[in-house]
Write a protein that holds these residues in place. Structure first.
Motif, PDB file in Angstrom:
ATOM      1  N   UNK A   1      41.043  16.757  17.229  1.00 20.93           N
ATOM      2  CA  UNK A   1      42.064  17.577  16.561  1.00 20.93           C
ATOM      3  C   UNK A   1      41.951  17.472  15.041  1.00 20.93           C
ATOM      4  N   UNK A   2      41.778  16.261  14.552  1.00 16.99           N
ATOM      5  CA  UNK A   2      41.688  16.061  13.093  1.00 16.99           C
ATOM      6  C   UNK A   2      40.409  16.671  12.524  1.00 16.99           C
ATOM      7  N   UNK A   3      39.315  16.573  13.261  1.00 18.21           N
ATOM      8  CA  UNK A   3      38.048  17.150  12.784  1.00 18.21           C
ATOM      9  C   UNK A   3      38.190  18.667  12.634  1.00 18.21           C
ATOM     10  N   UNK A   4      38.816  19.294  13.630  1.00 13.63           N
ATOM     11  CA  UNK A   4      39.017  20.748  13.541  1.00 13.63           C
ATOM     12  C   UNK A   4      39.912  21.086  12.351  1.00 13.63           C
ATOM     13  N   UNK A   5      40.947  20.276  12.164  1.00 13.41           N
ATOM     14  CA  UNK A   5      41.872  20.512  11.052  1.00 13.41           C
ATOM     15  C   UNK A   5      41.155  20.378   9.711  1.00 13.41           C
ATOM     16  N   UNK A   6      40.248  19.403   9.613  1.00 12.46           N
ATOM     17  CA  UNK A   6      39.472  19.208   8.377  1.00 12.46           C
ATOM     18  C   UNK A   6      38.672  20.474   8.070  1.00 12.46           C
ATOM     19  N   UNK A   7      37.996  21.019   9.081  1.00 11.16           N
ATOM     20  CA  UNK A   7      37.161  22.203   8.826  1.00 11.16           C
ATOM     21  C   UNK A   7      38.006  23.458   8.557  1.00 11.16           C
ATOM     22  N   UNK A   8      39.183  23.523   9.145  1.00  7.82           N
ATOM     23  CA  UNK A   8      40.078  24.643   8.817  1.00  7.82           C
ATOM     24  C   UNK A   8      40.466  24.551   7.336  1.00  7.82           C
ATOM     25  N   UNK A   9      40.718  23.332   6.871  1.00  8.73           N
ATOM     26  CA  UNK A   9      41.069  23.141   5.440  1.00  8.73           C
ATOM     27  C   UNK A   9      39.865  23.445   4.552  1.00  8.73           C
TER      28      UNK A   9
END
Lengths: 144, 179
Positions: B47-55
């Motif tokens: 979840x955090x990895x996806x959030x990082x790439x969205x940012x």
């Protein structure tokens, strides 16, 4: 049991964790889905955050203003209804006889009335009959 | 593909998606493993990895090219990790020790570490470090980053990072001796 003169370099360096099979093949697609979903989410999330923060109290203020406006409008209307209902018939009669003066426009209307064929009983009505008529209409219960 | 080329392609609307897809493929493993070592759990790391790439997607237009793209992405990932761990503490009103205990429990029950007692002890010893020192240790020991890169990511001086890593190693060796 660890040795007393233990050094970190004694432990082979390796990544002990694993990921589900094919995870890194799927991840780019999942990320792309999230970015495109965000793009389609509409204009509000894309607004500059400080602008959104500034808009929030303004909207709140507007809502409060509209709420207060409608509340006071309804309250005024109620007051008028209550006050008129509380006025006794005699006071209404006094008001009409004292302040309800005729104006030029009323005379103009009178001319048109003259041309109409009004029933004789309406034109030759006595003061007592008029009062009785008023009583019949129960002014206290009229809605405005 | 070089970062410069990726950024140029990202700037053009017709090649934006393709360039970003390649960027994710290039950095996903480094970002994921950096996060995973901090949060231990795969689902949280995912979840955090996806959030990082969205940012990264949202802010890449503002990326100033005086920094390396890699260290910039790493900084976003580091901030996400720290925010996640802080929110976990706030959400459940947990003191730091309880979050550490929760992460240790995940290590203890991890099927990947079953049968490897030395690695399990090492992972648990690392978890006993304070969060920021754990970050420094992971970045130097596992990711083998240079102190200069770490300094750019964490906004800390090279000298302070060297001292922090040295102390972290000593603490880990002490923890392992105690067990």
């Amino acid at each position: 049991m660890m040795k007393k003169d233990f050094k970190l370099s004694d432990i082979p360096k390796r990544n002990p964790y694993q990921v589900p099979e094919g995870y890194f093949d799927r991840l780019p697609m999942q990320v792309m889905e999230r970015t495109s979903a965000r793009e389609q989410a509409g204009w509000l999330p894309n607004l500059w955050q400080p602008l959104r923060l500034a808009m929030a109290p303004l909207l709140l203020l507007l809502l409060v203003f509209v709420g207060v406006y409608y509340y006071s409008a309804f309250t005024e209307q109620d007051k008028v209804l209550v006050n008129l209902a509380a006025v006794p018939d005699t006071e209404i009669m006094n008001y009409l006889s004292t302040y309800a003066t005729l104006e030029t426009t009323d005379f103009a209307e009178l001319n048109t009335l003259r041309e109409q064929e009004l029933p004789a009983e309406v034109l030759n009505i006595s003061a007592q009959t008029a009062e009785e008529e008023l009583e019949y209409y129960h002014l206290n219960t009229l809605d405005y | 593909m070089e970062d410069k080329e990726l950024l140029e392609k990202f700037a053009r609307p017709e090649s934006r998606n393709m360039a970003f897809n390649q960027l994710v493929r290039k950095y996903q493993e480094k970002v994921y493993w950096h996060i995973r070592k901090m949060v231990i759990d795969h689902d949280d790391a995912d979840d955090l990895t996806q959030e990082v790439f969205v940012k990264v997607w949202k802010n890449l237009d503002n990326f100033r090219q005086d920094a390396q793209l890699y260290t910039w992405i790493y900084r976003i990932a580091t901030n996400e990790c720290l925010s996640f761990l802080s929110s976990k503490k706030r959400k459940f009103f947990l003191p730091l020790n309880d979050v550490t205990a929760e992460l240790m429990e995940k290590v203890e029950s991890s099927p990947e570490l079953a049968g490897d007692e030395v690695q399990k002890k090492l992972q648990k010893a690392i978890l006993r470090l304070p969060e920021k020192q754990r970050l420094v240790f992971n970045m130097k020991y596992f990711d083998e980053l240079k102190y200069e890169e770490m300094s750019e990511i964490l906004g800390t001086s090279v000298g302070a990072l060297k001292a922090s890593y040295h102390i972290a190693v000593k603490k880990i060796e002490e923890f392992l001796k105690q067990d």
